[in-house]
Design a protein around this motif. Structure first.
Motif, PDB file in Angstrom:
ATOM      1  N   ILE A  92       0.836  -1.205   0.000  1.00  0.00           N
ATOM      2  CA  ILE A  92       0.000   0.000   0.000  1.00  0.00           C
ATOM      3  C   ILE A  92       0.870   1.252   0.000  1.00  0.00           C
ATOM      4  O   ILE A  92       0.597   2.213  -0.725  1.00  0.00           O
ATOM      5  CB  ILE A  92      -0.939  -0.008   1.224  1.00  0.00           C
ATOM      6  N   ALA A  93       1.921   1.241   0.827  1.00  0.00           N
ATOM      7  CA  ALA A  93       2.829   2.402   0.936  1.00  0.00           C
ATOM      8  C   ALA A  93       4.116   1.940   1.593  1.00  0.00           C
ATOM      9  O   ALA A  93       4.141   0.895   2.264  1.00  0.00           O
ATOM     10  CB  ALA A  93       2.175   3.513   1.760  1.00  0.00           C
ATOM     11  N   PRO A  94       5.223   2.683   1.442  1.00  0.00           N
ATOM     12  CA  PRO A  94       6.433   2.355   2.182  1.00  0.00           C
ATOM     13  C   PRO A  94       6.110   2.242   3.669  1.00  0.00           C
ATOM     14  O   PRO A  94       5.436   3.107   4.230  1.00  0.00           O
ATOM     15  CB  PRO A  94       7.363   3.542   1.897  1.00  0.00           C
ATOM     16  N   THR A  95       6.560   1.157   4.294  1.00  0.00           N
ATOM     17  CA  THR A  95       6.185   0.855   5.674  1.00  0.00           C
ATOM     18  C   THR A  95       7.439   0.685   6.518  1.00  0.00           C
ATOM     19  O   THR A  95       8.328  -0.102   6.181  1.00  0.00           O
ATOM     20  CB  THR A  95       5.323  -0.417   5.735  1.00  0.00           C
ATOM     21  N   VAL A  96       7.502   1.420   7.629  1.00  0.00           N
ATOM     22  CA  VAL A  96       8.668   1.400   8.512  1.00  0.00           C
ATOM     23  C   VAL A  96       8.282   0.765   9.839  1.00  0.00           C
ATOM     24  O   VAL A  96       7.286   1.160  10.466  1.00  0.00           O
ATOM     25  CB  VAL A  96       9.200   2.833   8.751  1.00  0.00           C
ATOM     26  N   GLY A  97       9.068  -0.205  10.281  1.00  0.00           N
ATOM     27  CA  GLY A  97       8.874  -0.825  11.587  1.00  0.00           C
ATOM     28  C   GLY A  97       9.870  -0.271  12.586  1.00  0.00           C
ATOM     29  O   GLY A  97      11.075  -0.510  12.485  1.00  0.00           O
ATOM     30  N   ILE A  98       9.368   0.496  13.551  1.00  0.00           N
ATOM     31  CA  ILE A  98      10.213   1.048  14.613  1.00  0.00           C
ATOM     32  C   ILE A  98      10.449  -0.029  15.673  1.00  0.00           C
ATOM     33  O   ILE A  98       9.525  -0.750  16.048  1.00  0.00           O
ATOM     34  CB  ILE A  98       9.528   2.271  15.262  1.00  0.00           C
ATOM     35  N   ARG A  99      11.668  -0.153  16.165  1.00  0.00           N
ATOM     36  CA  ARG A  99      11.935  -1.132  17.223  1.00  0.00           C
ATOM     37  C   ARG A  99      11.112  -0.808  18.461  1.00  0.00           C
ATOM     38  O   ARG A  99      11.142   0.310  18.962  1.00  0.00           O
ATOM     39  CB  ARG A  99      13.417  -1.118  17.599  1.00  0.00           C
ATOM     40  N   HIS A 100      10.394  -1.803  18.953  1.00  0.00           N
ATOM     41  CA  HIS A 100       9.520  -1.564  20.101  1.00  0.00           C
ATOM     42  C   HIS A 100      10.306  -1.444  21.394  1.00  0.00           C
ATOM     43  O   HIS A 100       9.980  -0.632  22.256  1.00  0.00           O
ATOM     44  CB  HIS A 100       8.481  -2.686  20.226  1.00  0.00           C
ATOM     45  N   GLY A 101      11.331  -2.255  21.569  1.00  0.00           N
ATOM     46  CA  GLY A 101      12.105  -2.202  22.804  1.00  0.00           C
ATOM     47  C   GLY A 101      11.470  -3.030  23.902  1.00  0.00           C
ATOM     48  O   GLY A 101      10.323  -3.477  23.814  1.00  0.00           O
TER      49      GLY A 101
END
Length: 279
Positions: A92-101
């Protein structure tokens, strides 16, 4: 989650967690949609977002997302892994996964990673630096490192075992104990030193957080009633902070947040502990 090519200045950004939306508020970027219901848990954030912001759900409704035509989607990596929808979102769109920690005490790193994804690191860092300087100054006025009062943070929620003390490895503790420098009560230090981020207690163990000050907040369905019940408990009333009139009921932004919530906690410390004190 791998490599993602993001637009230089994304304009239609969907965020899938309130902590990510909070970074956008700090950066002055309005999210197009959010993937969570802020409800009563995050009123401070709801007040700072557009009234008509769309909730695409958790897990996100892919058809609703597609109709919004986002140019960037940002979420936490653990949610993508649990929901197994990263590949579909990326179509759908560029998707970024931020580290949850591991804990909410990692809110500063979260902020930096979101700012990097948005191409706004230079806008975020000065605000974080200003917050840290403010926290240090409040600590100095409280007497850190030599004469500051000890303080505990107690969270209550629904259920039979619904109480805990927040320690430095959780959001509120990272602000109070790490950034401001207020010392823990003696009864919490061993648990904190062991690396725990919370201490779950029963009402018989109120005394483990027996310090000079006590901040009390709730995530229950009826917070006012639950806090009143605790205040009336005989075991609670013998705490030093209670006897000296130094128990403060604070709002839910102590639970989890980012730079907005952290500054609101500093507001509380100034108003509750420093109002009228000489600089």
């Amino acid at each position: 989650m791998g490599d993602t090519e993001v637009p230089v200045e994304p304009q239609r950004v969907v965020v899938l967690h309130q902590s990510i939306a909070e970074v956008m508020v700090v950066l002055g970027v309005e999210p197009l949609a959010i993937g969570t219901d802020l409800g009563e848990a995050y009123p401070y954030l709801e007040q700072r977002l557009p009234e008509d912001i769309e909730n695409v759900g958790e897990p996100p409704n892919l058809e609703a997302l597609l109709a919004l035509e986002p140019d960037l989607i940002i979420g936490f990596d653990n949610l993508f892994e649990a929901q197994e929808n990263y590949a579909e979102l990326s179509q759908i769109a560029p998707t970024v996964g931020i580290r949850h920690g591991a804990t909410s005490a990692e809110w500063k790193r979260t902020g930096r990673e979101v700012a990097e994804a948005l191409g706004k690191t230079e806008e975020f860092e000065p605000q974080l630096t200003a917050y840290e300087a403010r926290a240090t100054e409040i600590g100095r006025r409280l007497g850190v490192p030599d004469s500051a009062p000890t303080a505990a943070i107690m969270l209550t929620w629904d259920g039979t075992a619904g109480m805990r003390f927040d320690l430095p490895r959780i959001f509120s503790g990272s602000v109070l104990y790490e950034d401001v420098g207020v010392p823990l009560p003696e009864g919490l230090r061993e648990t904190a030193a062991a690396g725990e981020w919370e201490l779950i207690i029963s009402r018989e163990r109120f005394d483990q957080g027996d310090g000079d000050k006590l901040f009390l907040y709730s995530q229950s369905s009826n917070p006012e009633q639950l806090i009143e019940e605790i205040r009336e408990d005989p075991l609670f009333q013998i705490l030093k902070a209670v006897e000296s009139g130094n128990v403060y009921t604070v709002e839910s932004y102590w639970f989890n947040g980012g730079l907005v919530a952290a500054n609101l906690i500093l507001d509380d410390l100034e108003q509750l502990l420093l109002e009228g004190k000489d600089a």
